[in-house]
Design a protein around this motif. Structure first.
Motif, PDB file in Angstrom:
ATOM      1  N   MET A   1       4.808   7.153  -1.576  1.00  0.00           N
ATOM      2  CA  MET A   1       5.016   6.302  -0.432  1.00  0.00           C
ATOM      3  C   MET A   1       5.611   4.983  -0.911  1.00  0.00           C
ATOM      4  N   ASN A   2       6.630   4.540  -0.237  1.00  0.00           N
ATOM      5  CA  ASN A   2       7.258   3.270  -0.571  1.00  0.00           C
ATOM      6  C   ASN A   2       6.545   2.152   0.179  1.00  0.00           C
ATOM      7  N   LYS A  30      -1.337   2.149 -13.170  1.00  0.00           N
ATOM      8  CA  LYS A  30      -0.233   2.848 -13.830  1.00  0.00           C
ATOM      9  C   LYS A  30      -0.231   4.361 -13.598  1.00  0.00           C
ATOM     10  N   ASP A  31      -1.389   4.948 -13.281  1.00  0.00           N
ATOM     11  CA  ASP A  31      -1.454   6.398 -13.079  1.00  0.00           C
ATOM     12  C   ASP A  31      -0.993   6.845 -11.694  1.00  0.00           C
ATOM     13  N   TYR A  32      -0.865   5.926 -10.742  1.00  0.00           N
ATOM     14  CA  TYR A  32      -0.464   6.322  -9.392  1.00  0.00           C
ATOM     15  C   TYR A  32       0.594   5.410  -8.780  1.00  0.00           C
ATOM     16  N   VAL A  33       1.290   4.663  -9.617  1.00  0.00           N
ATOM     17  CA  VAL A  33       2.480   3.913  -9.208  1.00  0.00           C
ATOM     18  C   VAL A  33       3.606   4.375 -10.120  1.00  0.00           C
ATOM     19  N   LEU A  49       8.144  -4.338  -4.406  1.00  0.00           N
ATOM     20  CA  LEU A  49       8.464  -3.023  -3.847  1.00  0.00           C
ATOM     21  C   LEU A  49       7.875  -1.982  -4.787  1.00  0.00           C
ATOM     22  N   ILE A  50       7.106  -1.048  -4.230  1.00  0.00           N
ATOM     23  CA  ILE A  50       6.351  -0.113  -5.060  1.00  0.00           C
ATOM     24  C   ILE A  50       6.499   1.303  -4.527  1.00  0.00           C
ATOM     25  N   HIS A  51       6.603   2.264  -5.431  1.00  0.00           N
ATOM     26  CA  HIS A  51       6.485   3.668  -5.038  1.00  0.00           C
ATOM     27  C   HIS A  51       5.115   4.149  -5.506  1.00  0.00           C
ATOM     28  N   ILE A  52       4.247   4.455  -4.535  1.00  0.00           N
ATOM     29  CA  ILE A  52       2.860   4.825  -4.809  1.00  0.00           C
ATOM     30  C   ILE A  52       2.702   6.323  -4.617  1.00  0.00           C
ATOM     31  N   THR A  53       2.103   6.996  -5.615  1.00  0.00           N
ATOM     32  CA  THR A  53       1.896   8.443  -5.524  1.00  0.00           C
ATOM     33  C   THR A  53       0.514   8.808  -4.994  1.00  0.00           C
ATOM     34  N   ASP A  54      -0.450   7.886  -5.028  1.00  0.00           N
ATOM     35  CA  ASP A  54      -1.783   8.136  -4.464  1.00  0.00           C
ATOM     36  C   ASP A  54      -2.254   6.864  -3.758  1.00  0.00           C
ATOM     37  N   MET A  55      -2.065   6.829  -2.445  1.00  0.00           N
ATOM     38  CA  MET A  55      -2.370   5.626  -1.674  1.00  0.00           C
ATOM     39  C   MET A  55      -3.867   5.309  -1.665  1.00  0.00           C
TER      40      MET A  55
END
Length: 87
Positions: A1-2, A30-33, A49-55
């Motif tokens: 999610m951006n 670091k494990d979910y961005v 601005l971040i791309h998050i893999t686990d919100m």
């Protein structure tokens, strides 16, 4: 999610940047961005601005004692937006 985070703070931009890049992105999330861009707006404001893999994990990290203490110490306020691509 951006995601976009607009942060205001009372410390210097350099202190804020160091805390965010070394401690927050370097260790805490670091494990979910998967990617981020950090932009100075002025001496007491930044956009990230971040791309998050686990919100869920990211949200929990914002509520951690370490994050809350930094926010309190530096009068840091964050406004968080989720972003969608418009095609």
């Amino acid at each position: 999610m951006n995601t976009l985070i607009i942060s205001s703070f009372s410390c210097t931009f350099e202190e804020f940047e160091k805390e965010i890049t070394e401690n927050f992105f370097g260790c805490l999330v670091k494990d979910y961005v998967s990617d981020y861009e950090f932009v100075k707006v002025n001496d007491h404001k930044a956009h990230t601005l971040i791309h998050i893999t686990d919100m869920n994990k990211f949200g929990a990290s914002l509520e951690s004692d370490e994050a809350k203490e930094f926010d309190k110490r530096n009068n840091c306020k964050d406004i968080v937006y989720t972003l969608e691509l418009i095609e």
